[in-house]
Design an enzyme around this catalytic site. Sequence first.
Site, mmCIF file in Angstrom:
data_model
loop_
_atom_site.group_PDB
_atom_site.id
_atom_site.type_symbol
_atom_site.label_atom_id
_atom_site.label_comp_id
_atom_site.label_asym_id
_atom_site.label_seq_id
_atom_site.Cartn_x
_atom_site.Cartn_y
_atom_site.Cartn_z
ATOM 1 N N GLY A 1 -0.678 -6.189 4.618
ATOM 2 C CA GLY A 1 -1.970 -6.334 3.931
ATOM 3 C C GLY A 1 -1.875 -7.209 2.691
ATOM 4 O O GLY A 1 -2.747 -8.047 2.434
ATOM 5 N N CYS A 2 -0.812 -7.034 1.932
ATOM 6 C CA CYS A 2 -0.632 -7.811 0.705
ATOM 7 C C CYS A 2 -0.391 -9.280 1.022
ATOM 8 O O CYS A 2 -0.881 -10.166 0.322
ATOM 9 C CB CYS A 2 0.515 -7.233 -0.127
ATOM 10 S SG CYS A 2 0.200 -5.523 -0.609
ATOM 11 N N THR A 3 0.326 -9.542 2.111
ATOM 12 C CA THR A 3 0.581 -10.915 2.536
ATOM 13 C C THR A 3 -0.724 -11.571 2.990
ATOM 14 O O THR A 3 -1.021 -12.706 2.586
ATOM 15 C CB THR A 3 1.642 -10.946 3.658
ATOM 16 O OG1 THR A 3 2.848 -10.353 3.151
ATOM 17 C CG2 THR A 3 1.922 -12.357 4.124
#
Length: 150
Positions: free
Chosen positions: A45-47
């Site tokens: 998700g952060c990527t």
Amino acid sequence: MNTLKEGDKVPNFESINEQGETIKLSNYKGKKLVVFFYPKANTPGCTLEACNLRDNYEVLKEKGYELLGVSADSAKRQSNFKKKYSFPFPLLADEDKTVINAFGVWGPKKFMGREFDGIHRKTFIIDENGIVERVIDKVKTKNHAAQILE
């Protein structure tokens, strides 16, 4: 969790970026700033979120925004994340949670049935005078730049 809200003045924070350089809120005086908090570098998700901001970076810059990503990862982990995906914006390595606590994004979370304390994925849009203009609570990781620009 006492999260900053629209109209709040952002406390003057100081932390190090992925290169070990000191970054302060005062560095952005007179500029619009997007501060996005994410739980952990190099996770799916952060990527997605950071890559979406990277892919729309020029549009965000044209609209006058500076970007700053923040998580509690080490400078080495942030540096690897930035290099791997060629992010054009700094990533704060807020291991002591100074900035995370200043914005009030650390608190209880639920994931896959378990409860724990962690960083809430939130984005703050800050005006030229250091005042929170808008808070995005429900970040759409695949389409985050569009949320900022709406």
